[in-house]
Motif scaffolding. Structure first.
Motif, PDB file in Angstrom:
ATOM      1  N   ASP A 123      27.483 -21.163  32.946  1.00 39.24           N
ATOM      2  CA  ASP A 123      26.297 -20.379  33.379  1.00 39.24           C
ATOM      3  C   ASP A 123      24.693 -20.335  33.941  1.00 39.24           C
ATOM      4  O   ASP A 123      24.160 -20.373  33.370  1.00 39.24           O
ATOM      5  CB  ASP A 123      25.005 -19.242  31.938  1.00 39.24           C
ATOM      6  N   THR A 124      25.319 -20.368  35.258  1.00 37.24           N
ATOM      7  CA  THR A 124      24.440 -21.245  36.135  1.00 37.24           C
ATOM      8  C   THR A 124      22.780 -19.825  36.908  1.00 37.24           C
ATOM      9  O   THR A 124      22.019 -20.059  37.289  1.00 37.24           O
ATOM     10  CB  THR A 124      24.131 -21.591  37.659  1.00 37.24           C
ATOM     11  N   GLY A 125      23.044 -18.449  36.712  1.00 39.79           N
ATOM     12  CA  GLY A 125      22.131 -17.297  36.857  1.00 39.79           C
ATOM     13  C   GLY A 125      22.684 -16.779  38.037  1.00 39.79           C
ATOM     14  O   GLY A 125      22.135 -16.103  38.202  1.00 39.79           O
ATOM     15  N   ASP A 126      24.180 -17.377  38.694  1.00 37.85           N
ATOM     16  CA  ASP A 126      24.108 -17.074  40.231  1.00 37.85           C
ATOM     17  C   ASP A 126      25.908 -16.918  40.211  1.00 37.85           C
ATOM     18  O   ASP A 126      26.767 -18.025  39.830  1.00 37.85           O
ATOM     19  CB  ASP A 126      23.536 -17.835  40.911  1.00 37.85           C
ATOM     20  N   LEU A 127      26.461 -16.070  40.437  1.00 35.82           N
ATOM     21  CA  LEU A 127      28.027 -15.532  40.403  1.00 35.82           C
ATOM     22  C   LEU A 127      28.986 -16.549  41.258  1.00 35.82           C
ATOM     23  O   LEU A 127      29.247 -16.902  40.500  1.00 35.82           O
ATOM     24  CB  LEU A 127      28.411 -14.649  40.546  1.00 35.82           C
ATOM     25  N   ARG A 128      27.623 -16.596  42.467  1.00 35.49           N
ATOM     26  CA  ARG A 128      28.716 -17.687  43.030  1.00 35.49           C
ATOM     27  C   ARG A 128      29.116 -18.732  42.777  1.00 35.49           C
ATOM     28  O   ARG A 128      30.031 -19.465  42.151  1.00 35.49           O
ATOM     29  CB  ARG A 128      27.851 -17.720  44.177  1.00 35.49           C
ATOM     30  N   SER A 129      27.578 -19.576  42.415  1.00 38.79           N
ATOM     31  CA  SER A 129      28.195 -20.901  41.911  1.00 38.79           C
ATOM     32  C   SER A 129      28.682 -20.623  40.540  1.00 38.79           C
ATOM     33  O   SER A 129      29.731 -21.851  40.399  1.00 38.79           O
ATOM     34  CB  SER A 129      25.961 -21.804  41.144  1.00 38.79           C
ATOM     35  N   ASP A 130      28.960 -19.421  39.636  1.00 39.81           N
ATOM     36  CA  ASP A 130      29.187 -19.870  37.956  1.00 39.81           C
ATOM     37  C   ASP A 130      31.131 -20.004  38.515  1.00 39.81           C
ATOM     38  O   ASP A 130      31.794 -20.178  37.762  1.00 39.81           O
ATOM     39  CB  ASP A 130      29.248 -18.406  37.232  1.00 39.81           C
ATOM     40  N   VAL A 131      31.602 -18.996  39.149  1.00 42.25           N
ATOM     41  CA  VAL A 131      32.736 -18.415  39.763  1.00 42.25           C
ATOM     42  C   VAL A 131      33.558 -20.130  40.724  1.00 42.25           C
ATOM     43  O   VAL A 131      34.378 -20.695  39.732  1.00 42.25           O
ATOM     44  CB  VAL A 131      33.083 -17.917  40.303  1.00 42.25           C
ATOM     45  N   ILE A 132      33.069 -20.773  41.225  1.00 45.38           N
ATOM     46  CA  ILE A 132      33.351 -21.836  42.063  1.00 45.38           C
ATOM     47  C   ILE A 132      32.892 -22.756  40.910  1.00 45.38           C
ATOM     48  O   ILE A 132      34.098 -23.608  40.913  1.00 45.38           O
ATOM     49  CB  ILE A 132      31.795 -22.522  43.047  1.00 45.38           C
ATOM     50  N   GLY A 133      32.404 -23.174  40.111  1.00 45.93           N
ATOM     51  CA  GLY A 133      31.953 -23.993  38.827  1.00 45.93           C
ATOM     52  C   GLY A 133      33.603 -24.075  38.093  1.00 45.93           C
ATOM     53  O   GLY A 133      33.791 -24.917  37.521  1.00 45.93           O
ATOM     54  N   LEU A 134      34.066 -22.789  37.456  1.00 41.83           N
ATOM     55  CA  LEU A 134      34.898 -22.565  37.060  1.00 41.83           C
ATOM     56  C   LEU A 134      36.048 -22.362  37.790  1.00 41.83           C
ATOM     57  O   LEU A 134      36.926 -23.928  37.326  1.00 41.83           O
ATOM     58  CB  LEU A 134      35.015 -20.840  36.704  1.00 41.83           C
ATOM     59  N   LEU A 135      36.568 -22.489  38.780  1.00 46.98           N
ATOM     60  CA  LEU A 135      37.317 -22.550  39.754  1.00 46.98           C
ATOM     61  C   LEU A 135      37.589 -24.387  39.301  1.00 46.98           C
ATOM     62  O   LEU A 135      38.783 -24.121  39.790  1.00 46.98           O
ATOM     63  CB  LEU A 135      37.695 -21.593  41.326  1.00 46.98           C
ATOM     64  N   ARG A 136      36.284 -24.714  40.008  1.00 43.61           N
ATOM     65  CA  ARG A 136      36.397 -26.064  40.398  1.00 43.61           C
ATOM     66  C   ARG A 136      37.291 -26.969  38.728  1.00 43.61           C
ATOM     67  O   ARG A 136      38.132 -27.853  39.180  1.00 43.61           O
ATOM     68  CB  ARG A 136      35.244 -26.322  40.462  1.00 43.61           C
ATOM     69  N   SER A 137      36.614 -26.617  37.457  1.00 43.45           N
ATOM     70  CA  SER A 137      36.827 -27.037  36.898  1.00 43.45           C
ATOM     71  C   SER A 137      38.875 -26.870  36.268  1.00 43.45           C
ATOM     72  O   SER A 137      39.546 -27.600  36.053  1.00 43.45           O
ATOM     73  CB  SER A 137      36.283 -26.481  35.588  1.00 43.45           C
ATOM     74  N   VAL A 138      39.342 -25.437  36.838  1.00 42.97           N
ATOM     75  CA  VAL A 138      40.343 -25.249  36.580  1.00 42.97           C
ATOM     76  C   VAL A 138      41.408 -25.883  37.481  1.00 42.97           C
ATOM     77  O   VAL A 138      42.507 -26.741  36.878  1.00 42.97           O
ATOM     78  CB  VAL A 138      40.517 -23.743  36.780  1.00 42.97           C
ATOM     79  N   ALA A 139      41.261 -26.052  38.698  1.00 40.64           N
ATOM     80  CA  ALA A 139      41.646 -26.642  39.564  1.00 40.64           C
ATOM     81  C   ALA A 139      41.497 -28.731  38.655  1.00 40.64           C
ATOM     82  O   ALA A 139      43.172 -29.278  39.201  1.00 40.64           O
ATOM     83  CB  ALA A 139      40.820 -26.980  41.231  1.00 40.64           C
ATOM     84  N   ASP A 140      41.214 -28.607  38.829  1.00 39.39           N
ATOM     85  CA  ASP A 140      41.026 -30.221  37.985  1.00 39.39           C
ATOM     86  C   ASP A 140      41.828 -30.187  36.761  1.00 39.39           C
ATOM     87  O   ASP A 140      41.863 -31.899  36.900  1.00 39.39           O
ATOM     88  CB  ASP A 140      39.406 -30.615  37.287  1.00 39.39           C
ATOM     89  N   ARG A 141      41.828 -29.113  36.284  1.00 32.86           N
ATOM     90  CA  ARG A 141      42.749 -29.450  34.911  1.00 32.86           C
ATOM     91  C   ARG A 141      44.794 -29.631  35.278  1.00 32.86           C
ATOM     92  O   ARG A 141      45.329 -29.789  35.256  1.00 32.86           O
ATOM     93  CB  ARG A 141      42.830 -28.368  33.487  1.00 32.86           C
ATOM     94  N   LEU A 142      44.198 -28.205  36.469  1.00 30.87           N
ATOM     95  CA  LEU A 142      45.845 -28.008  37.730  1.00 30.87           C
ATOM     96  C   LEU A 142      46.062 -29.560  38.028  1.00 30.87           C
ATOM     97  O   LEU A 142      47.682 -29.366  37.818  1.00 30.87           O
ATOM     98  CB  LEU A 142      45.485 -27.095  38.231  1.00 30.87           C
ATOM     99  N   ALA A 143      45.744 -30.163  38.054  1.00 29.37           N
ATOM    100  CA  ALA A 143      45.648 -31.214  39.055  1.00 29.37           C
ATOM    101  C   ALA A 143      46.116 -32.966  38.328  1.00 29.37           C
ATOM    102  O   ALA A 143      46.208 -33.676  39.030  1.00 29.37           O
ATOM    103  CB  ALA A 143      44.518 -31.320  40.241  1.00 29.37           C
ATOM    104  N   SER A 144      46.112 -32.339  37.115  1.00 32.43           N
ATOM    105  CA  SER A 144      46.170 -33.578  36.315  1.00 32.43           C
ATOM    106  C   SER A 144      47.205 -33.966  36.461  1.00 32.43           C
ATOM    107  O   SER A 144      48.603 -33.159  35.958  1.00 32.43           O
ATOM    108  CB  SER A 144      45.793 -33.289  34.965  1.00 32.43           C
ATOM    109  N   ILE A 147      33.640 -12.914  31.476  1.00 32.84           N
ATOM    110  CA  ILE A 147      32.302 -12.855  30.496  1.00 32.84           C
ATOM    111  C   ILE A 147      31.066 -13.400  32.106  1.00 32.84           C
ATOM    112  O   ILE A 147      30.247 -12.572  32.334  1.00 32.84           O
ATOM    113  CB  ILE A 147      32.394 -14.045  29.916  1.00 32.84           C
ATOM    114  N   LEU A 148      32.204 -13.942  33.030  1.00 27.13           N
ATOM    115  CA  LEU A 148      31.140 -14.259  34.588  1.00 27.13           C
ATOM    116  C   LEU A 148      30.647 -13.083  35.095  1.00 27.13           C
ATOM    117  O   LEU A 148      29.643 -12.622  35.368  1.00 27.13           O
ATOM    118  CB  LEU A 148      31.504 -15.252  35.000  1.00 27.13           C
TER     119      LEU A 148
END
Length: 210
Positions: free
Chosen positions: A89-110, A148-149
């Protein structure tokens, strides 16, 4: 509510008694055991027998809830890659989606997450009906956080209200998953995530400036 025998236990006076677990407790125990089995043994070593033994239940009880090894592995995989915290919840859609996808990618890559996803997709490629069910399941389970985003972005005037639908919300995660399964974890770089967001998702949802 279904209950299930947990097994004999001894009272303080030495009398043996049998306790019972409610359905929700059994499901939690099975999912926890499935996650532990996948983490320790990988997808190839994942069996219903081992999960049942670890969960202290029977295969029959598991099959009442999950129809196959693959369906249980998918449920356990979702537990493994679940978002641990609330959505960004950064107040900016682009930042929110990038943050979410990076988190998902990190978990996928485990190591465990990557192997499980590859195993699920390989099984599904051999079974068209299973592939259809997996896609439907992914499409049902993925939109929640992104919606939500998007809802926040719509309220800020960043996104069109018409974009607030599951079909649109699944796009970023679907593209990320396809990149991962087709090209491997190394391909899911920050640049790839930015391209998914900037070239596909934002043009799809962004509100037209007045």
């Amino acid at each position: 509510m279904r209950q299930e025998s947990r097994g004999p236990e001894a009272d303080a006076d030495g009398t043996t008694r049998r306790t019972r677990r409610r359905g929700e407790e059994v499901e939690r125990a099975v999912l926890r055991a499935a996650v532990e089995e996948l983490t320790e043994r990988g997808y190839e070593g994942f069996t219903m027998d081992r999960v049942a033994a670890r969960a202290g239940t029977s295969k029959t009880a598991i099959y009442r809830r999950w129809s196959s090894r693959t369906s249980l592995a998918l449920a356990a995989y979702r537990e493994m890659v679940a978002q641990p915290d609330g959505p960004p919840d950064t107040g900016d859609l682009r930042s929110d989606v990038i943050g979410l996808l990076r988190s998902v990618a990190d978990r996928l890559a485990s190591p465990s997450g990557a192997e499980v996803l590859r195993g699920l997709m390989m099984d599904a490629r051999r079974d068209p009906e299973l592939m259809t069910r997996l896609r439907e399941d992914f499409n049902r389970s993925e939109p929640g956080t992104m919606l939500i985003l998007l809802a926040r972005a719509v309220a800020r005037g960043e996104a069109r209200p018409e974009s607030l639908v599951p079909r649109v919300a699944t796009v970023p995660a679907a593209l990320l998953r396809d990149e991962f399964t087709m090209r491997g974890p190394a391909s899911v770089s920050d640049e790839t995530i930015a391209e998914i967001v900037d070239l596909v998702f934002l043009p799809l949802v962004r509100a037209v400036p007045h």
